[in-house]
Scaffold this motif. Structure first.
Motif, PDB file in Angstrom:
ATOM      1  N   HIS A   1       0.698  -1.211   0.593  1.00 37.91           N
ATOM      2  CA  HIS A   1      -0.016  -0.089  -0.102  1.00 37.91           C
ATOM      3  C   HIS A   1       0.280   1.150   0.273  1.00 37.91           C
ATOM      4  O   HIS A   1       2.417   1.329   0.617  1.00 37.91           O
ATOM      5  CB  HIS A   1      -0.927  -0.404   1.230  1.00 37.91           C
ATOM      6  CG  HIS A   1      -0.167   0.390   2.248  1.00 37.91           C
ATOM      7  ND1 HIS A   1      -0.674  -0.053   3.950  1.00 37.91           N
ATOM      8  CD2 HIS A   1       0.615  -0.534   2.911  1.00 37.91           C
ATOM      9  CE1 HIS A   1      -0.420  -0.230   4.532  1.00 37.91           C
ATOM     10  NE2 HIS A   1       1.131  -0.311   4.121  1.00 37.91           N
TER      11      HIS A   1
ATOM     12  N   SER B   1       0.581   3.808   2.125  1.00 42.70           N
ATOM     13  CA  SER B   1       0.968   3.943   3.730  1.00 42.70           C
ATOM     14  C   SER B   1       1.662   3.479   3.750  1.00 42.70           C
ATOM     15  O   SER B   1       3.132   4.290   4.650  1.00 42.70           O
ATOM     16  CB  SER B   1      -0.346   3.362   4.422  1.00 42.70           C
ATOM     17  OG  SER B   1      -1.761   3.570   3.922  1.00 42.70           O
TER      18      SER B   1
ATOM     19  N   ARG C   1      -0.250  -7.267  -4.952  1.00 41.08           N
ATOM     20  CA  ARG C   1      -0.221  -7.868  -3.190  1.00 41.08           C
ATOM     21  C   ARG C   1      -0.987  -9.339  -3.910  1.00 41.08           C
ATOM     22  O   ARG C   1      -1.506  -9.088  -4.836  1.00 41.08           O
ATOM     23  CB  ARG C   1      -2.359  -7.592  -2.197  1.00 41.08           C
ATOM     24  CG  ARG C   1      -2.267  -5.980  -1.819  1.00 41.08           C
ATOM     25  CD  ARG C   1      -3.268  -5.529  -0.953  1.00 41.08           C
ATOM     26  NE  ARG C   1      -3.089  -4.328  -0.641  1.00 41.08           N
ATOM     27  CZ  ARG C   1      -4.070  -3.985  -0.010  1.00 41.08           C
ATOM     28  NH1 ARG C   1      -5.043  -4.157   0.291  1.00 41.08           N
ATOM     29  NH2 ARG C   1      -3.935  -2.230   0.733  1.00 41.08           N
TER      30      ARG C   1
ATOM     31  N   ASP D   1      -3.379 -11.738  -3.636  1.00 45.42           N
ATOM     32  CA  ASP D   1      -4.591 -11.024  -3.873  1.00 45.42           C
ATOM     33  C   ASP D   1      -6.575 -12.508  -4.134  1.00 45.42           C
ATOM     34  O   ASP D   1      -5.536 -13.219  -5.099  1.00 45.42           O
ATOM     35  CB  ASP D   1      -5.205  -9.802  -4.376  1.00 45.42           C
ATOM     36  CG  ASP D   1      -6.531  -8.996  -2.887  1.00 45.42           C
ATOM     37  OD1 ASP D   1      -7.420 -10.396  -2.375  1.00 45.42           O
ATOM     38  OD2 ASP D   1      -6.128  -8.570  -2.667  1.00 45.42           O
TER      39      ASP D   1
ATOM     40  N   PHE E   1      -1.975  -3.047  -8.462  1.00 46.57           N
ATOM     41  CA  PHE E   1      -3.155  -2.182  -8.686  1.00 46.57           C
ATOM     42  C   PHE E   1      -2.400  -1.449  -8.174  1.00 46.57           C
ATOM     43  O   PHE E   1      -1.434  -0.769  -7.985  1.00 46.57           O
ATOM     44  CB  PHE E   1      -4.385  -2.195  -7.777  1.00 46.57           C
ATOM     45  CG  PHE E   1      -4.127  -2.525  -6.891  1.00 46.57           C
ATOM     46  CD1 PHE E   1      -4.013  -4.333  -5.680  1.00 46.57           C
ATOM     47  CD2 PHE E   1      -4.454  -1.572  -6.015  1.00 46.57           C
ATOM     48  CE1 PHE E   1      -3.221  -4.073  -4.642  1.00 46.57           C
ATOM     49  CE2 PHE E   1      -4.709  -1.778  -3.968  1.00 46.57           C
ATOM     50  CZ  PHE E   1      -4.687  -3.059  -3.932  1.00 46.57           C
TER      51      PHE E   1
ATOM     52  N   GLN F   1      -2.698   2.907  -5.774  1.00 49.24           N
ATOM     53  CA  GLN F   1      -4.014   3.523  -4.974  1.00 49.24           C
ATOM     54  C   GLN F   1      -3.034   5.105  -5.183  1.00 49.24           C
ATOM     55  O   GLN F   1      -1.499   5.390  -5.098  1.00 49.24           O
ATOM     56  CB  GLN F   1      -3.312   3.272  -3.346  1.00 49.24           C
ATOM     57  CG  GLN F   1      -3.229   1.751  -3.147  1.00 49.24           C
ATOM     58  CD  GLN F   1      -3.540   0.973  -1.917  1.00 49.24           C
ATOM     59  OE1 GLN F   1      -2.232   1.294  -0.848  1.00 49.24           O
ATOM     60  NE2 GLN F   1      -4.323   0.045  -1.214  1.00 49.24           N
TER      61      GLN F   1
ATOM     62  N   GLU G   1     -15.925  -1.344  -1.975  1.00 48.79           N
ATOM     63  CA  GLU G   1     -15.067  -0.526  -1.538  1.00 48.79           C
ATOM     64  C   GLU G   1     -14.084   0.144  -2.167  1.00 48.79           C
ATOM     65  O   GLU G   1     -13.448   0.510  -3.088  1.00 48.79           O
ATOM     66  CB  GLU G   1     -13.912  -0.813  -0.321  1.00 48.79           C
ATOM     67  CG  GLU G   1     -13.807  -0.006   0.812  1.00 48.79           C
ATOM     68  CD  GLU G   1     -12.165  -1.004   0.730  1.00 48.79           C
ATOM     69  OE1 GLU G   1     -13.158  -2.612   1.540  1.00 48.79           O
ATOM     70  OE2 GLU G   1     -11.300  -0.856   1.121  1.00 48.79           O
ATOM     71  N   LEU G   2     -14.130   1.762  -2.127  1.00 45.06           N
ATOM     72  CA  LEU G   2     -12.803   2.892  -2.473  1.00 45.06           C
ATOM     73  C   LEU G   2     -12.010   3.270  -1.596  1.00 45.06           C
ATOM     74  O   LEU G   2     -10.515   3.253  -2.353  1.00 45.06           O
ATOM     75  CB  LEU G   2     -13.802   4.187  -3.323  1.00 45.06           C
ATOM     76  CG  LEU G   2     -15.346   4.134  -4.090  1.00 45.06           C
ATOM     77  CD1 LEU G   2     -15.725   5.692  -4.267  1.00 45.06           C
ATOM     78  CD2 LEU G   2     -14.468   3.472  -5.298  1.00 45.06           C
TER      79      LEU G   2
HETATM   80  C1  FA5 Z   1      -5.230   0.188   2.739  1.00 48.62           C
HETATM   81  O1  FA5 Z   1      -4.380   0.017   1.969  1.00 48.62           O
HETATM   82  C2  FA5 Z   1      -4.447   2.103   3.568  1.00 48.62           C
HETATM   83  N1  FA5 Z   1      -2.940   1.518   3.063  1.00 48.62           N
HETATM   84  C3  FA5 Z   1      -5.677   2.702   3.559  1.00 48.62           C
HETATM   85  C4  FA5 Z   1      -5.448   3.530   3.940  1.00 48.62           C
HETATM   86  C5  FA5 Z   1      -4.291   4.521   3.557  1.00 48.62           C
HETATM   87  C6  FA5 Z   1      -5.925   4.063   5.061  1.00 48.62           C
HETATM   88  C7  FA5 Z   1      -4.117   5.936   5.035  1.00 48.62           C
HETATM   89  C8  FA5 Z   1      -6.342   4.728   6.388  1.00 48.62           C
HETATM   90  C9  FA5 Z   1      -5.247   5.949   5.790  1.00 48.62           C
HETATM   91  P1  FA5 Z   1      -7.046  -1.463   1.456  1.00 48.62           P
HETATM   92  O2  FA5 Z   1      -6.252  -2.777   2.286  1.00 48.62           O
HETATM   93  O3  FA5 Z   1      -8.962  -1.372   2.309  1.00 48.62           O
HETATM   94  O4  FA5 Z   1      -6.135  -0.114   2.845  1.00 48.62           O
HETATM   95  O5  FA5 Z   1      -6.754  -0.962  -0.162  1.00 48.62           O
HETATM   96  C10 FA5 Z   1      -7.414   0.643   0.054  1.00 48.62           C
HETATM   97  C11 FA5 Z   1      -8.464   0.585  -1.056  1.00 48.62           C
HETATM   98  O6  FA5 Z   1      -7.440   0.004  -2.411  1.00 48.62           O
HETATM   99  C12 FA5 Z   1      -9.634  -0.543  -0.922  1.00 48.62           C
HETATM  100  O7  FA5 Z   1     -10.400   0.360  -0.282  1.00 48.62           O
HETATM  101  C13 FA5 Z   1      -9.523  -0.300  -2.950  1.00 48.62           C
HETATM  102  O8  FA5 Z   1     -10.150   0.333  -3.511  1.00 48.62           O
HETATM  103  C14 FA5 Z   1      -8.326  -0.693  -3.217  1.00 48.62           C
HETATM  104  N2  FA5 Z   1      -7.895  -2.686  -3.781  1.00 48.62           N
HETATM  105  C15 FA5 Z   1      -7.860  -2.589  -2.165  1.00 48.62           C
HETATM  106  N3  FA5 Z   1      -7.419  -4.165  -2.728  1.00 48.62           N
HETATM  107  C16 FA5 Z   1      -7.047  -4.275  -4.261  1.00 48.62           C
HETATM  108  C17 FA5 Z   1      -6.865  -4.772  -5.347  1.00 48.62           C
HETATM  109  N4  FA5 Z   1      -6.522  -6.636  -5.072  1.00 48.62           N
HETATM  110  N5  FA5 Z   1      -6.959  -5.061  -6.436  1.00 48.62           N
HETATM  111  C18 FA5 Z   1      -7.619  -3.385  -6.184  1.00 48.62           C
HETATM  112  N6  FA5 Z   1      -8.033  -2.602  -5.724  1.00 48.62           N
HETATM  113  C19 FA5 Z   1      -7.571  -3.149  -4.645  1.00 48.62           C
END
Ligand code: FA5
Ligand code: MG
Length: 460
Positions: free
Chosen positions: A129, A131, A154, A156, A166, A168, A292-293
């Protein structure tokens, strides 16, 4: 027949123009691995396969006419300089410290496991991520806020909205206790909130800002947390208004929507991240399901504290760019973003939002594979238990983007032998042509062989 023999047998018959891509999955790594042009030592953690390494450097988020880059720029517009500085060229290869430790991931967090994360070696991973760059960016202290767009990796699930690589965009906005008037963070944040554009989007949002299950931090007053949360939510709702306003315009232009169509449904739900509290996710209703966005929240104070900026407080978010782009352009399948097909690429141009015109949908072909996992006695030799993501990766490794989705359809443990059986259904479908029965069978056979060779499963 070994996989190699099978592949050799297949290649000549499919010819050089065929898009059938069956790949070999390495079982062992040599002592060094090259990632993004640099060499790294390997160890027992190494699990980065070549088909994933091949995505390093594609930089879809920096290709001006690619939907991922167009989406990035659209979101960046909501977070302008000089308050927000955009960082878009950070390397995807990060330390375990950056990706997990700096963010307070507990040692037993599932995200750290080799079933979920691509390790280059014990100390080095492909970032999972954006982050991963938070702490360093706080420490550098170049601006009050920032955005970071990047490719993330990831292990996944495989389906239309998940892909192992992907993009972010991270965003953060911090306020400094020593710099705001009278040290009053809540007042300063509220003043900045007033300056944000208002909107009339109705966002479902129930429940208190914080409570026992989504707690306030000790370092923050209730007022501070409420102000930061309000600024965070309004900023992100602004993104949604912008993105969906543009998407609707494009849909109307394409004759696919009308001005008075039912409004978009958007909701905030509570979430958990080790590095924010309270935390939320933003979801939109898409094709009848909540998608989920993004995830976001009030930054855990330990992060700026450890980054040498303890007087800073604020918020952070991470949004999936593919998820937004799918909605924006009407792109139905996440695999399309990686397409090199001109029929895809020529549809998009910098700064323009247009509806994706499908180049016809080719038929899918389902195949099931069932197997017994090796019993624990036979897996004693250092072999780890089989994880669903191992299946995902095996299929991606062999069939690449010809796999549309993979689902676990059955799982049971034999009452007498204690052996575990799993059955998966793989949906093969090319985005570019109709797969022949022969091609699908060959792919499926290669998946079966790879499972047997790599995980010593007993095919049923
Ligand atoms: C995170 O990765 C956190 N780092 C987000 C965050 C940042 C939270 C800062 C708080 C503060 P998450 O694993 O939910 O969270 O991923 C964030 C977004 O990435 C998801 O909401 C989705 O839009 C996208 N995402 C996650 N996994 C995938 C995937 N395998 N393919 C495409 N998009 C994805
Ligand atoms: Mg999430």
């Amino acid at each position: 027949m070994s996989t190699t023999t099978l592949l050799r047998a297949l290649r000549p018959s499919t010819g050089s123009t065929s898009i059938l891509r069956i790949r070999q999955i390495p079982r062992y790594y040599s002592s060094k691995i090259t990632v993004g042009g640099k060499e790294y030592p390997t160890d027992e953690y190494t699990n980065l396969p070549p088909h994933i390494e091949a995505c390093v450097g594609r930089n879809l988020h920096l290709s001006p006419n690619h939907p991922i880059s167009i989406t990035r720029r659209l979101i960046e517009r909501r977070f302008p300089a000089p308050v927000y500085k955009a960082h878009n060229t950070l390397s995807p290869i990060v330390s375990v410290q950056q990706n997990f430790d700096s963010l307070g991931f507990p040692l037993d967090h599932p995200g750290r496991s080799r079933t979920d994360t691509y390790y280059i070696n014990e100390k080095t991973v492909m970032r999972t991520h954006t982050s991963a760059h938070q702490a360093d960016t706080f420490a550098a202290g170049e601006s009050e806020g920032f955005t970071i767009a990047a490719d993330v990796y990831r292990r996944d699930a495989i389906d239309r909205s998940h892909y192992p690589v992907f993009h972010q965009m991270e965003g953060a906005r911090m306020w400094s206790r020593s710099e705001v008037p009278n040290g009053d963070i809540a007042a300063a944040v509220r003043a900045d909130l007033e300056k944000l554009p208002k909107h009339d989007l109705v966002v479902e949002d129930s429940g208190p800002i914080f409570h026992e299950g989504n707690p306030l931090q000790k370092a923050h007053s209730a007022e501070e947390c409420e102000a930061i949360a309000a600024h965070l939510k309004r900023s992100l709702e602004g993104v949604v208004v912008e993105v969906f306003g543009q998407a609707k315009k494009a849909a109307i232009a394409a004759g696919e929507a009308k001005e008075d169509d039912a409004p978009l449904r958007v909701r905030w739900i509570e979430a958990y991240f080790p590095f924010t509290t309270p935390s939320w996710e933003l979801e939109v209703l898409w094709q009848g399901e909540w998608l989920e966005l993004l995830g976001c929240g009030v930054v855990q104070q330990s992060i700026p504290d450890n980054a040498g900026t303890p007087d800073k407080v604020g918020w952070a978010f991470g949004v999936g760019l593919e998820r937004v782009a799918m909605l924006l352009f009407g792109i139905p399948d996440i695999r399309l973003f990686w397409s090199k097909d001109e029929r895809f690429l020529t549809q998009f141009a910098e700064g323009r939002i247009t509806k994706f015109q499908s180049f016809s949908k080719y038929p899918p072909c389902y195949k099931d594979v069932a197997f017994w996992l090796p019993s624990s006695s036979s897996s004693a030799g250092g072999q780890v238990a089989f994880h669903e993501n191992d299946m995902m990766e095996t299929v991606r490794g062999v069939a690449g983007d010809l796999a549309e989705d993979v689902r676990l359809t059955d799982e049971f443990t034999h009452p007498k032998s204690g052996k575990k059986s799993m059955c998966f259904r793989i949906n093969y479908r090319s985005l570019e042509k109709t797969l022949t029965n022969e091609e699908t069978n060959a792919l499926h056979e290669a998946v079966r062989t790879a499972l047997k060779e790599k995980y010593a499963v007993e095919l049923r």
